[in-house]
Design a protein around this motif. Structure first.
Motif, short mmCIF file in Angstrom:
data_model
loop_
_atom_site.label_atom_id
_atom_site.label_comp_id
_atom_site.label_asym_id
_atom_site.label_seq_id
_atom_site.Cartn_x
_atom_site.Cartn_y
_atom_site.Cartn_z
N LYS A 230 -8.61 5.71 5.59
CA LYS A 230 -7.84 4.69 6.31
C LYS A 230 -8.05 4.84 7.82
CE LYS A 230 -3.81 4.28 4.56
NZ LYS A 230 -2.37 4.49 4.36
N LYS B 203 -10.90 -0.30 4.43
CA LYS B 203 -9.79 -1.12 3.92
C LYS B 203 -9.73 -1.08 2.38
CE LYS B 203 -8.81 -2.67 8.06
NZ LYS B 203 -7.79 -1.89 8.78
N VAL B 204 -10.88 -0.96 1.75
CA VAL B 204 -10.95 -0.96 0.29
C VAL B 204 -11.98 0.08 -0.14
CG1 VAL B 204 -11.40 -2.33 -1.79
CG2 VAL B 204 -10.50 -3.46 0.25
N ILE C 61 -7.86 -12.22 2.65
CA ILE C 61 -6.46 -12.56 2.89
C ILE C 61 -6.17 -12.62 4.39
CG2 ILE C 61 -4.09 -11.70 2.65
CD1 ILE C 61 -4.80 -10.72 -0.11
N SER C 62 -6.82 -11.73 5.15
CA SER C 62 -6.59 -11.76 6.60
C SER C 62 -7.89 -11.99 7.37
CB SER C 62 -5.90 -10.47 7.06
OG SER C 62 -6.59 -9.35 6.56
N THR D 29 -4.69 8.21 -1.45
CA THR D 29 -4.66 7.15 -0.45
C THR D 29 -3.77 6.01 -0.91
OG1 THR D 29 -6.02 5.63 0.86
CG2 THR D 29 -6.68 5.93 -1.42
N THR D 30 -3.31 5.21 0.05
CA THR D 30 -2.58 3.98 -0.30
C THR D 30 -3.47 2.75 -0.11
OG1 THR D 30 -1.67 3.90 1.91
CG2 THR D 30 -0.31 4.94 0.20
N LEU D 31 -4.75 2.98 0.15
CA LEU D 31 -5.69 1.85 0.19
C LEU D 31 -5.93 1.35 -1.24
CD1 LEU D 31 -8.48 3.17 2.62
CD2 LEU D 31 -6.71 1.46 3.13
N PRO D 32 -6.24 0.06 -1.40
CA PRO D 32 -6.60 -0.43 -2.73
C PRO D 32 -7.89 0.25 -3.21
CG PRO D 32 -6.26 -2.29 -1.20
CD PRO D 32 -6.24 -1.02 -0.39
N VAL D 33 -7.86 0.75 -4.43
CA VAL D 33 -9.04 1.42 -5.01
C VAL D 33 -9.50 0.62 -6.22
CG1 VAL D 33 -9.89 3.51 -6.13
CG2 VAL D 33 -8.25 3.69 -4.23
N GLU E 216 -12.34 -10.61 -1.63
CA GLU E 216 -11.12 -11.41 -1.79
C GLU E 216 -9.93 -10.75 -1.10
OE1 GLU E 216 -12.01 -13.61 -6.11
OE2 GLU E 216 -10.56 -12.00 -5.99
N ILE E 217 -9.91 -9.41 -1.16
CA ILE E 217 -8.82 -8.67 -0.52
C ILE E 217 -8.92 -8.80 1.00
CG2 ILE E 217 -7.92 -6.34 -0.11
CD1 ILE E 217 -8.60 -5.74 -3.09
#
Lengths: 158, 158, 158, 158, 158, 158, 158, 158
Positions: free
Chosen positions: E53, E58-59, E133-134, E78-82, E129-130
């Motif tokens: 992070k 980000k992913v 979003i931003s 981690t709290t990142l999308p895996v 796609e993730i």
């Protein structure tokens, strides 16, 4: 305005998908829940998927069992991230739901979770991780949540 | 005018679904073949399914592999009989295609065939059996075809 | 005169196959139900299959579990459409019934449904779709039935 | 006069079932081999099964693949011991053949062997063991055969 | 600076995971690829996951086969999308990889893709796609990409 | 003197194997039942298998679950026909028992039955069919038994 | 004097089990390799297992395929640690070997490895880890071996 | 000082892993039990694994269910023998736990036991067999334990 949608096709899926709702509630993130079936209300599914982005939805979570087409059909109509939860089934225990959800052809991704309630809860958490990329508040909460997991395990009295 | 539709979602399915076409040709029954994917051309699938009956189609045969939603999605949009052919896949050998095709929820029937070419041929024959209910010419041909099966087995020289 | 036959080989299959009967009753279509087993009453099965067409039967639905030969053996003796319902079994939960029903060799089609009650109900609906090709009354009822499915899903209170 | 019958339903099964024939030949026991299919020549199968005992047959060996009904259908028509050989299949590698052969309902026993060639050879050996109960000559040969197995393993040069 | 990480534990995974890289390249999104194994370089995996992070990732996309712990172990740190890609294996064809990747316990989400190359490509698309979003630029490209899928299917000459 | 042996390795197998005993009792054929385990009493198993023929045993029936080695190990030490009954297990429902019983290497035949009680009953019937080859009394009873099966099915009140 | 025994029942297992031998050779630890089959040379297996401890063997490694009884039968006759390697099979790809090796009843432990060559190599390494508990030399080599694994992964050029 | 460690990641695993503890208690061998999860307390797992040898641990036993990474992750950080117990799971009955535990890549051995309680008890016994190589007291007890198994089977009253 809800950023996360929880979709399911049958009343019997609700007990499982409530896990998704509960974790989102715990994080204070709004969601909307809809009864929509790829097989019984196919038009409504298409309309919902096509308009979701304009309605402010960022992530769609779909729970379905058996020949579980719901997540894949939604993913076919949107470029939003779609998370699929394979619901446990009576005869094949969700192996059918799992393979119908995860074995997507290339070009149409579905993020498949574990069968049943653990998968439903994780669907909520993954949606939060996705939002957290551009939302510091959720990020903080996720980090605290992760730290607290240690406690859960330490509670094991042996 | 074609009474039978053969649908498939990917070029690689054609080798299998040709078996369906071949048996229909052998019986002299017209069919139309279309490339349509529940995941890549979802709108076209819906339109095709919704208009099939008015276009004179009596039976729809759909071949798909992996998370094989095609037959089920078509069945969701029509009351015509829909026959599903699970295409063999690279990793799971069609077990994924089979479960995604056959494990349909109640209210949305799909007539599932065997995995791969035997299933594709049988899909054509089942469509013919369905037409034969109100078509004596096809009925006659089917009865002759059945009788000739005996010869195939007798050819086994042991 | 019955146009649809429902066959099963064991008392324990009745609870499942009642679903087929119920949906046919709901549509007001006559059917006949018979206890016939490919393994325990093989002669009666053959006689039944051979005479079904002359007796006015248009579609045969066969439910069987385990090494489920019933639908295939009937299909071997008739050119009528045969629908197979894999009954859930004690140990393998119907995976044995499913593979024995669906993996038919080419030339002998069986329209396989989902394991258990959803499959049994869909067997009735598929039979109705087949009859509907040349019966406008059933066609109308099927279209209404399909429309009503939307309500079932909308009843999900979330 | 042949005491052992080897039955199979398709040309492609011959390569496997030749193993059965070879081991019987090695023991000098007569057999007859027939092409008969539960699905393609169902009447011939029934006739064969019904008359086998009167024709001097003591054991029937049936090889079939996929929805493998052959051994079970023969067993339904005779009280002779029936041995089933599940033939390896293209997609499911014989798991379908195995379950359709072994998961027989009570009252109709089929002695199921391993999938493919090892099963076909063992089918011949089991038939010999059955005959050996009342045939001392075969018994002697079986005992010698068993002793020679030790040599096969000892040949492993490590 | 790379926003997407592609991790794999063995040289033999590279052929599959190249699909992920290729689709990211096609979209012009930077990524970093690392050889890291949950079993052979466990310390490096932990360090990588913990610092990802802060390094702007980000992913994280992880491909692994067999007892595929990689995606889950990264997700643990981690709290990142895996995103997990189950690599096809020699004996069990990726069924082992799939179950080890998808059946995560609650609280530790991993977004599981299909077995092998289709899953690897979809992992890249889901990551996009993730990010989309931003990131409006990626969003636009994804929408165009989706539209072009129609062409692929229409190219089927039947 | 007992001609049929029923062997099992654990108390919990008795409920299943009682089916074998019951059908033999119904036919008035003597049997002996022994608790012997390939894993817990390996020496006793070997001794039993080696001496069975001299003790007048004609057929050995072995029930075992999980890594079910019992039938195969007995077959390794005798040229008598050996019938294996895969006992249903807690986790894998007898799929483990089935594969460990049926997938015997060539040269060591085991006649595998269905998982659980249907298999246990059929084991008894197969043993009777084997004895019936040289025992007219049993043959007669088997033929009557087969005829009575028709009644069981006809009792289905529909 | 050999401390580790490598046992296998068929010539075709040698290609796999050579991996075990190779890793032991790499560590300079003596082993003996024997052709012994639970089904073809059952007496020799028992004798070998019973005398292994007195012959200085500390760990026994057994490779077998299909209804793989070898490791379990050896474990039945010794209190030495027994490691089982499920050999990949033609039809079921080692799923049969795996379940027959791993699903041992309580009281008779077998340390099951992965299917095929990775399992065979790990069997050697596990045996070394067991010896290393009371052999500092092997312990040192294992620690160096583990450190070198990092290099293998780092060699991945991406 | 404890020579054996029993690790598990969730409270619900305790009922199963108690079997391991009970058999060690029966043998009078000290053990330590810890709640540690590869996914929820990954750092603690690593620390525990890295320091286990210096703390006098000789064998580590790890129980985990679903995507069961625990045993493999511990094995990644130590050269002590690691024994994995696949815990039975709600949907897939431990088939997921089994494949995630047993299908380890080469170089990282995990000694996999049967699913559930039999596996947990055997994990304890295997650990004892490993210690017994250099501990004559345990060796004696194991030999007596093995002899007593005969009684358990003989208690079967038939």
């Amino acid at each position: 305005m809800s950023k996360i949608a929880i979709i399911m096709g049958s009343k019997s899926d609700l007990e499982t998908m409530q896990e998704t709702a509960d974790v989102l509630k715990e994080f204070g993130v709004e969601y909307q829940m809809r009864g929509l079936s790829a097989h019984r209300t196919p038009k409504e599914v298409v309309e919902y998927a096509l308009s979701a982005k304009d309605n402010g939805i960022k992530v769609i979570i779909a729970g379905a069992g058996g020949a579980a087409a719901l997540a894949g059909v939604i993913a076919a109509h949107t470029t939003l991230p779609v998370i699929g939860v394979p619901i446990e089934t009576k005869s094949l225990k969700g192996m059918d739901s799992l393979l119908s959800t995860v074995q997507m052809p290339d070009d149409i991704p579905v993020a498949c979770m574990a069968i049943g309630k653990p998968g439903a809860k994780n669907a909520g958490l993954l949606a939060l991780e996705i939002l957290a990329i551009s939302d510091n508040g959720i990020q903080k909460k996720l980090e605290r949540y992760k730290k607290d997991l240690v406690k859960k395990v330490k509670e094991i009295r042996l």
